[in-house]
Design a protein around this motif. Structure first.
Motif, PDB file in Angstrom:
ATOM      1  N   SER A   1      -2.517   8.441  -8.138  1.00 15.17           N
ATOM      2  CA  SER A   1      -3.300   8.885  -9.288  1.00 15.17           C
ATOM      3  C   SER A   1      -2.558   9.945 -10.092  1.00 15.17           C
ATOM      4  O   SER A   1      -1.647  10.602  -9.582  1.00 15.17           O
ATOM      5  CB  SER A   1      -4.632   9.463  -8.802  1.00 15.17           C
ATOM      6  OG  SER A   1      -4.389  10.642  -8.019  1.00 15.17           O
TER       7      SER A   1
ATOM      8  N   GLY B   1       0.816  -1.208   0.000  1.00 14.58           N
ATOM      9  CA  GLY B   1       0.000   0.000   0.000  1.00 14.58           C
ATOM     10  C   GLY B   1       0.846   1.252   0.000  1.00 14.58           C
ATOM     11  O   GLY B   1       2.050   1.218  -0.252  1.00 14.58           O
TER      12      GLY B   1
ATOM     13  N   ASN C   1       0.549   0.189  -7.639  1.00 16.81           N
ATOM     14  CA  ASN C   1       0.459   1.431  -6.865  1.00 16.81           C
ATOM     15  C   ASN C   1      -0.513   2.407  -7.524  1.00 16.81           C
ATOM     16  O   ASN C   1      -0.251   3.600  -7.635  1.00 16.81           O
ATOM     17  CB  ASN C   1       1.840   2.084  -6.694  1.00 16.81           C
ATOM     18  CG  ASN C   1       2.555   2.340  -8.020  1.00 16.81           C
ATOM     19  OD1 ASN C   1       1.964   2.249  -9.092  1.00 16.81           O
ATOM     20  ND2 ASN C   1       3.832   2.676  -7.939  1.00 16.81           N
ATOM     21  N   GLN C   2      -1.687   1.872  -7.920  1.00 15.85           N
ATOM     22  CA  GLN C   2      -2.675   2.715  -8.593  1.00 15.85           C
ATOM     23  C   GLN C   2      -3.257   3.785  -7.676  1.00 15.85           C
ATOM     24  O   GLN C   2      -3.928   4.703  -8.138  1.00 15.85           O
ATOM     25  CB  GLN C   2      -3.811   1.847  -9.165  1.00 15.85           C
ATOM     26  CG  GLN C   2      -3.439   1.136 -10.457  1.00 15.85           C
ATOM     27  CD  GLN C   2      -2.699  -0.172 -10.219  1.00 15.85           C
ATOM     28  OE1 GLN C   2      -2.374  -0.505  -9.084  1.00 15.85           O
ATOM     29  NE2 GLN C   2      -2.432  -0.919 -11.282  1.00 15.85           N
ATOM     30  N   GLN C   3      -2.965   3.682  -6.371  1.00 15.95           N
ATOM     31  CA  GLN C   3      -3.383   4.756  -5.462  1.00 15.95           C
ATOM     32  C   GLN C   3      -2.706   6.073  -5.825  1.00 15.95           C
ATOM     33  O   GLN C   3      -3.178   7.143  -5.470  1.00 15.95           O
ATOM     34  CB  GLN C   3      -3.014   4.396  -4.010  1.00 15.95           C
ATOM     35  CG  GLN C   3      -3.542   3.061  -3.537  1.00 15.95           C
ATOM     36  CD  GLN C   3      -2.509   1.960  -3.698  1.00 15.95           C
ATOM     37  OE1 GLN C   3      -1.845   1.857  -4.730  1.00 15.95           O
ATOM     38  NE2 GLN C   3      -2.371   1.129  -2.667  1.00 15.95           N
TER      39      GLN C   3
ATOM     40  N   ASP D   1      -1.873   2.990   4.468  1.00 11.47           N
ATOM     41  CA  ASP D   1      -2.684   2.253   3.499  1.00 11.47           C
ATOM     42  C   ASP D   1      -3.816   3.106   2.937  1.00 11.47           C
ATOM     43  O   ASP D   1      -4.990   2.740   3.007  1.00 11.47           O
ATOM     44  CB  ASP D   1      -3.232   0.988   4.155  1.00 11.47           C
ATOM     45  CG  ASP D   1      -3.621  -0.065   3.136  1.00 11.47           C
ATOM     46  OD1 ASP D   1      -3.271   0.109   1.941  1.00 11.47           O
ATOM     47  OD2 ASP D   1      -4.291  -1.041   3.519  1.00 11.47           O
ATOM     48  N   LEU D   2      -3.434   4.233   2.344  1.00 17.43           N
ATOM     49  CA  LEU D   2      -4.417   5.212   1.888  1.00 17.43           C
ATOM     50  C   LEU D   2      -4.923   4.917   0.480  1.00 17.43           C
ATOM     51  O   LEU D   2      -4.202   4.383  -0.369  1.00 17.43           O
ATOM     52  CB  LEU D   2      -3.787   6.606   1.906  1.00 17.43           C
ATOM     53  CG  LEU D   2      -3.359   7.106   3.296  1.00 17.43           C
ATOM     54  CD1 LEU D   2      -2.531   8.361   3.167  1.00 17.43           C
ATOM     55  CD2 LEU D   2      -4.562   7.352   4.170  1.00 17.43           C
ATOM     56  N   THR D   3      -6.153   5.290   0.242  1.00 16.33           N
ATOM     57  CA  THR D   3      -6.729   5.197  -1.098  1.00 16.33           C
ATOM     58  C   THR D   3      -6.297   6.417  -1.911  1.00 16.33           C
ATOM     59  O   THR D   3      -5.741   7.381  -1.377  1.00 16.33           O
ATOM     60  CB  THR D   3      -8.259   5.167  -1.037  1.00 16.33           C
ATOM     61  OG1 THR D   3      -8.724   6.432  -0.531  1.00 16.33           O
ATOM     62  CG2 THR D   3      -8.757   4.050  -0.126  1.00 16.33           C
ATOM     63  N   ALA D   4      -6.592   6.373  -3.208  1.00 18.04           N
ATOM     64  CA  ALA D   4      -6.243   7.497  -4.072  1.00 18.04           C
ATOM     65  C   ALA D   4      -6.920   8.776  -3.594  1.00 18.04           C
ATOM     66  O   ALA D   4      -6.312   9.853  -3.559  1.00 18.04           O
ATOM     67  CB  ALA D   4      -6.630   7.178  -5.521  1.00 18.04           C
ATOM     68  N   GLN D   5      -8.198   8.676  -3.227  1.00 17.52           N
ATOM     69  CA  GLN D   5      -8.919   9.859  -2.779  1.00 17.52           C
ATOM     70  C   GLN D   5      -8.379  10.374  -1.450  1.00 17.52           C
ATOM     71  O   GLN D   5      -8.223  11.585  -1.258  1.00 17.52           O
ATOM     72  CB  GLN D   5     -10.422   9.536  -2.639  1.00 17.52           C
ATOM     73  CG  GLN D   5     -11.279  10.744  -2.260  1.00 17.52           C
ATOM     74  CD  GLN D   5     -11.182  11.883  -3.258  1.00 17.52           C
ATOM     75  OE1 GLN D   5     -11.111  11.646  -4.472  1.00 17.52           O
ATOM     76  NE2 GLN D   5     -11.158  13.119  -2.773  1.00 17.52           N
ATOM     77  N   GLN D   6      -8.067   9.461  -0.531  1.00 18.33           N
ATOM     78  CA  GLN D   6      -7.509   9.883   0.754  1.00 18.33           C
ATOM     79  C   GLN D   6      -6.165  10.570   0.578  1.00 18.33           C
ATOM     80  O   GLN D   6      -5.856  11.543   1.275  1.00 18.33           O
ATOM     81  CB  GLN D   6      -7.365   8.669   1.679  1.00 18.33           C
ATOM     82  CG  GLN D   6      -8.687   8.123   2.183  1.00 18.33           C
ATOM     83  CD  GLN D   6      -8.525   6.798   2.915  1.00 18.33           C
ATOM     84  OE1 GLN D   6      -7.624   6.003   2.599  1.00 18.33           O
ATOM     85  NE2 GLN D   6      -9.400   6.535   3.880  1.00 18.33           N
TER      86      GLN D   6
END
Length: 374
Positions: free
Chosen positions: A309, A259, A305-307, A272-277
């Protein structure tokens, strides 16, 4: 005599003893190694170097230490010798190496040639003048420092180039070592002790480190130490992968291996953040992105690593992308470029170029990032 090449020479007679008897080094275990049947080899390694300049032996004088620390071998080979130091006993110690270096400092040497391993390099570094040109003849178990020839013969060939008056540039090279006691217990702890001035002959003088499982572990530690030492007050986006994980381990922080985490002031901000986060938590802040490549493929963006963006990458900026990788991984690409596949062709095109890849402590290579389809 005044016109002769002035060669300083020191042999650590016990260097490399621990290797053949599986002691993973020689520091502090020389007597144990000898008891297990190890035979000193350092003088043979130095002999291999000196044999490259035997035709020139009338043109230089060797300044050295008594007995097995240099005198015996040089007299055997027929060199003119001056002795400056007498070791305290038959079994020499690190203190003897340091004292010999100090004794030789009374002379203006054209080159200080020494045989040993990383421990010996540390001892030489501890006493040598920063302006003194040195070169190591590899004779130890551990040879991670960049002050050694790639082989004993290679060290001798560099000396031959100097004897022939060839133009040889100089460079500062790292003195590295690991904690041997921890290494024997399966833990690799790397440390950089400083730099020494060496002949810059890339054919014959080795890089700081390269290849092999144990050495790759050492390199990961070195890469991590470099990134941590250069950290500023930016918000660091830590990408996925084991190389980035080594940086988090160096910081003593929990890591999301697959992540993306956030670090600032060497502390963990979020995991472990998402793209939006990531977009929400990085707004209006100076940013740095630490990423590595996928082994064998070379992708640094768009695989695992698609998070990260396109919007986030634009916010970071090309100049703030820090790529970390071992030379082993880069070499495995066989010259193929690193690849960006962010999903935004315009951004991918903007990211093309040469990047400074962190491959160790104060160790970098320039490597191309490209999109082969463009």
């Amino acid at each position: 005599m005044a016109n002769k090449f002035r060669l300083g020479l020191i042999i650590n007679p016990l260097a490399g003893l621990g290797g053949s008897v599986a002691l993973k080094g020689s520091d502090g275990v020389a007597e144990e190694a000898l008891a297990l049947g190890a035979e000193p080899k350092a003088h043979l390694r130095m002999r291999s170097a000196l044999e490259q300049v035997l035709p020139y032996k009338e043109r230089f004088i060797v300044h050295t230490a008594a007995g097995s620390m240099g005198e015996d071998l040089c007299r055997e080979l027929g060199f003119e010798v001056q002795v400056y130091y007498q070791p305290h006993s038959e079994h020499t110690t690190a203190e003897d190496t340091r004292e010999a270096v100090k004794a030789l400092a009374s002379e203006t040497l054209d080159l200080l040639l020494f045989a040993g391993g990383d421990g010996t390099a540390r001892d030489v570094f501890a006493e040598v003048d920063e302006r003194q040109v040195v070169l190591g003849v590899p004779a130890g178990v551990k040879i991670h420092s960049g002050v050694y020839g790639i082989t004993p013969k290679a060290s001798g060939l560099v000396l031959k180039m100097l004897m022939q008056g060839e133009l040889v540039s100089l460079m500062s090279a790292d003195v590295m070592d690991i904690d041997e006691e921890a290494f024997r217990q399966g833990r690799v702890r790397a440390r950089r002790f400083g730099e020494m001035l060496v002949p810059a002959e890339p054919r014959y003088v080795q890089a700081v480190k390269m290849g092999g499982k144990e050495v790759d572990e050492l390199v990961l530690s070195d890469i991590a130490a470099e990134i941590v030492s250069e950290m500023d007050d930016s918000l660091y986006i830590m990408g996925s992968g084991s190389t980035v994980a080594a940086v988090m381990e160096e910081l003593g922080l929990e890591n999301t291996l697959l992540g993306v985490d956030l670090v600032q002031d060497r502390g963990l901000i979020a995991s472990d953040l998402t793209a939006q986060q990531l977009l929400e938590q990085t707004e209006n802040q100076p940013l740095k992105l630490v990423i590595t490549l996928i082994g064998g493929q070379g992708h640094i963006l768009g695989r695992g690593n698609q998070q990260l963006s396109p919007a986030l990458i634009r916010r970071v900026g090309k100049e703030n992308i820090l790529i970390v990788a071992t030379k082993t991984k880069l070499k495995a690409l066989e010259g193929r470029p690193l690849i960006v596949d962010s999903g935004d062709p315009e951004l991918d095109q903007a990211l093309i170029g040469y990047y400074r890849v962190v491959t160790g402590y104060r160790d970098y290579v320039m490597y191309q990032v490209a999109n082969p389809t463009e």
